[in-house]
Design a protein around this motif. Structure first.
Motif, PDB file in Angstrom:
ATOM      1  N   ASN A 180       0.743  -1.326  -0.072  1.00 44.72           N
ATOM      2  CA  ASN A 180      -0.040   0.151   0.245  1.00 44.72           C
ATOM      3  C   ASN A 180       0.888   1.080   0.004  1.00 44.72           C
ATOM      4  OD1 ASN A 180      -2.227  -1.709   0.072  1.00 44.72           O
ATOM      5  ND2 ASN A 180      -2.652  -1.363   2.226  1.00 44.72           N
ATOM      6  N   GLY A 181       2.138   1.228   0.486  1.00 48.22           N
ATOM      7  CA  GLY A 181       3.161   2.220   0.475  1.00 48.22           C
ATOM      8  C   GLY A 181       3.807   2.266  -1.062  1.00 48.22           C
ATOM      9  N   GLY A 182       3.425   1.340  -1.860  1.00 45.86           N
ATOM     10  CA  GLY A 182       4.190   1.731  -3.163  1.00 45.86           C
ATOM     11  C   GLY A 182       5.302   0.511  -3.704  1.00 45.86           C
ATOM     12  N   SER A 183       5.363  -0.517  -2.662  1.00 48.53           N
ATOM     13  CA  SER A 183       6.414  -1.400  -3.169  1.00 48.53           C
ATOM     14  C   SER A 183       5.822  -2.149  -4.145  1.00 48.53           C
ATOM     15  CB  SER A 183       6.869  -2.246  -1.940  1.00 48.53           C
ATOM     16  OG  SER A 183       7.491  -1.455  -0.974  1.00 48.53           O
ATOM     17  N   SER A 184       6.673  -2.703  -5.066  1.00 49.40           N
ATOM     18  CA  SER A 184       6.378  -3.396  -6.333  1.00 49.40           C
ATOM     19  C   SER A 184       7.014  -4.920  -5.921  1.00 49.40           C
ATOM     20  CB  SER A 184       6.784  -3.149  -7.725  1.00 49.40           C
ATOM     21  OG  SER A 184       6.395  -4.078  -8.639  1.00 49.40           O
ATOM     22  N   ALA A 240      16.983  -2.448   5.672  1.00 48.48           N
ATOM     23  CA  ALA A 240      17.043  -3.159   4.640  1.00 48.48           C
ATOM     24  C   ALA A 240      18.559  -3.577   4.302  1.00 48.48           C
ATOM     25  CB  ALA A 240      16.690  -2.208   3.222  1.00 48.48           C
ATOM     26  N   ARG A 241      19.424  -2.890   4.625  1.00 53.62           N
ATOM     27  CA  ARG A 241      20.975  -3.206   4.585  1.00 53.62           C
ATOM     28  C   ARG A 241      21.198  -4.535   5.267  1.00 53.62           C
ATOM     29  NH1 ARG A 241      26.097  -0.754   2.198  1.00 53.62           N
ATOM     30  NH2 ARG A 241      24.575   0.906   1.432  1.00 53.62           N
ATOM     31  N   ASP A 282      15.287  -9.459  -8.660  1.00 50.99           N
ATOM     32  CA  ASP A 282      14.796  -8.451  -9.639  1.00 50.99           C
ATOM     33  C   ASP A 282      14.125  -7.235  -8.860  1.00 50.99           C
ATOM     34  OD1 ASP A 282      11.574  -8.603 -10.384  1.00 50.99           O
ATOM     35  OD2 ASP A 282      12.565 -10.576  -9.984  1.00 50.99           O
ATOM     36  N   THR A 283      14.103  -6.018  -9.480  1.00 52.17           N
ATOM     37  CA  THR A 283      13.358  -4.985  -8.773  1.00 52.17           C
ATOM     38  C   THR A 283      13.102  -4.042  -9.757  1.00 52.17           C
ATOM     39  OG1 THR A 283      13.492  -3.569  -6.833  1.00 52.17           O
ATOM     40  CG2 THR A 283      15.388  -3.362  -8.244  1.00 52.17           C
ATOM     41  N   GLU A 284      11.871  -3.043  -9.371  1.00 47.68           N
ATOM     42  CA  GLU A 284      11.354  -2.052 -10.329  1.00 47.68           C
ATOM     43  C   GLU A 284      12.650  -1.071 -10.437  1.00 47.68           C
ATOM     44  OE1 GLU A 284       8.013   1.516 -10.286  1.00 47.68           O
ATOM     45  OE2 GLU A 284       7.983   0.133  -8.407  1.00 47.68           O
ATOM     46  N   GLN A 285      12.671  -0.709 -12.005  1.00 48.39           N
ATOM     47  CA  GLN A 285      13.817   0.368 -12.145  1.00 48.39           C
ATOM     48  C   GLN A 285      13.278   1.677 -11.696  1.00 48.39           C
ATOM     49  OE1 GLN A 285      13.798   1.312 -16.407  1.00 48.39           O
ATOM     50  NE2 GLN A 285      15.982   0.978 -16.395  1.00 48.39           N
ATOM     51  N   GLY A 286      14.194   2.342 -11.381  1.00 49.44           N
ATOM     52  CA  GLY A 286      14.129   3.915 -10.486  1.00 49.44           C
ATOM     53  C   GLY A 286      13.505   3.539  -9.231  1.00 49.44           C
ATOM     54  N   ALA A 295      13.796   2.926  -5.214  1.00 46.78           N
ATOM     55  CA  ALA A 295      14.833   3.196  -3.997  1.00 46.78           C
ATOM     56  C   ALA A 295      15.585   1.882  -3.874  1.00 46.78           C
ATOM     57  CB  ALA A 295      14.187   3.300  -2.828  1.00 46.78           C
ATOM     58  N   ALA A 296      14.879   0.590  -4.126  1.00 41.34           N
ATOM     59  CA  ALA A 296      15.406  -0.751  -4.071  1.00 41.34           C
ATOM     60  C   ALA A 296      16.561  -0.840  -4.669  1.00 41.34           C
ATOM     61  CB  ALA A 296      14.312  -1.936  -4.203  1.00 41.34           C
ATOM     62  N   GLU A 297      16.283  -0.340  -6.104  1.00 40.39           N
ATOM     63  CA  GLU A 297      17.326  -0.616  -7.090  1.00 40.39           C
ATOM     64  C   GLU A 297      18.649   0.018  -6.655  1.00 40.39           C
ATOM     65  OE1 GLU A 297      18.263   0.584 -12.010  1.00 40.39           O
ATOM     66  OE2 GLU A 297      16.535   1.534 -11.050  1.00 40.39           O
ATOM     67  N   GLN A 298      18.495   1.253  -6.168  1.00 40.18           N
ATOM     68  CA  GLN A 298      19.791   1.991  -5.670  1.00 40.18           C
ATOM     69  C   GLN A 298      20.192   1.196  -4.625  1.00 40.18           C
ATOM     70  OE1 GLN A 298      18.618   5.781  -4.438  1.00 40.18           O
ATOM     71  NE2 GLN A 298      17.463   6.020  -6.419  1.00 40.18           N
ATOM     72  N   LEU A 299      19.516   0.678  -3.454  1.00 36.01           N
ATOM     73  CA  LEU A 299      20.247  -0.054  -2.539  1.00 36.01           C
ATOM     74  C   LEU A 299      20.863  -1.332  -2.934  1.00 36.01           C
ATOM     75  CD1 LEU A 299      20.172  -1.188   0.566  1.00 36.01           C
ATOM     76  CD2 LEU A 299      18.113  -2.316   0.019  1.00 36.01           C
ATOM     77  N   TYR A 300      20.351  -2.006  -3.834  1.00 35.76           N
ATOM     78  CA  TYR A 300      21.109  -3.302  -4.324  1.00 35.76           C
ATOM     79  C   TYR A 300      22.584  -2.996  -5.044  1.00 35.76           C
ATOM     80  CZ  TYR A 300      16.516  -5.493  -3.644  1.00 35.76           C
ATOM     81  OH  TYR A 300      15.512  -5.719  -2.965  1.00 35.76           O
TER      82      TYR A 300
END
Length: 175
Positions: A32-36, A110-111, A132-136, A138-143
């Motif tokens: 509900n907070g936007g995580s894919s 997360a880290r 895999d994660t959504e492009q763009g 915050a998770a992409e940056q974390l990985y």
């Protein structure tokens, strides 16, 4: 802001089952907070509970590991490892459902979960992690910060909450 109080821990089926209401709430909050992460908002409690019951059942089958982070006894985040079961893949696992409750983001949870997942993967004899994660996102940056290598992108991979198709980024890490 405090950091995660307890080191992430690997859960047994019984431990995970006792946390089911918190896991359901966490998944709902994340989606509900936007995580894919495979669900579209608003995700119902019934849908989230069904997902978690199936995931928890896989713990005893030996093909899934579940790690949680907690603060004052409350689940603040989770990550899972789906252990590849194919004969030619005993070295591989997929990182799935890295979730951090919106109230606890930007505190290093997360880290910490990703670091703990790598330790658990090595302990399980795994030397390659994929995700895999959504492009763009915050998770992409974390990985990237966690040392994962971008293998490529897949356009139109999943639906977003507004019905648009989103691109996913595929990562791997040798551990």
């Amino acid at each position: 802001m405090s950091t995660v109080e307890n080191k992430p821990e690997l859960l047994s089926k019984g431990e995970a089952s006792s946390m089911l209401p918190q896991l359901v709430s966490l998944l709902q909050d994340a989606v509900n907070g936007g995580s894919s992460v495979g669900f579209l908002p608003p995700v119902s409690a019934d849908t989230a509970e069904t997902y978690w019951r199936e995931a928890i059942d896989e713990l005893t089958q030996g093909n899934r590991l579940l790690l949680v982070a907690r603060d004052a006894g409350s689940v603040t985040g989770t990550v899972q490892l789906a252990l590849a079961g194919k004969q030619n893949a005993p070295h591989r696992a997929e990182v799935q459902k890295l979730l951090v409750h919106t109230r606890f983001r930007n505190r290093g949870i997360a880290r910490a979960l990703m670091n703990a997942a790598e330790v658990a993967a090595r302990d399980a004899g795994r030397t390659l992690l994929v995700l895999d994660t959504e492009q763009g996102s915050a998770a992409e940056q974390l990985y990237v910060k966690c040392g994962y290598t971008r293998a490529g992108v897949i356009p139109q991979f999943a639906l977003s909450a507004d019905g648009a198709l989103i691109t996913t980024v595929v990562f791997y890490k040798l551990i």
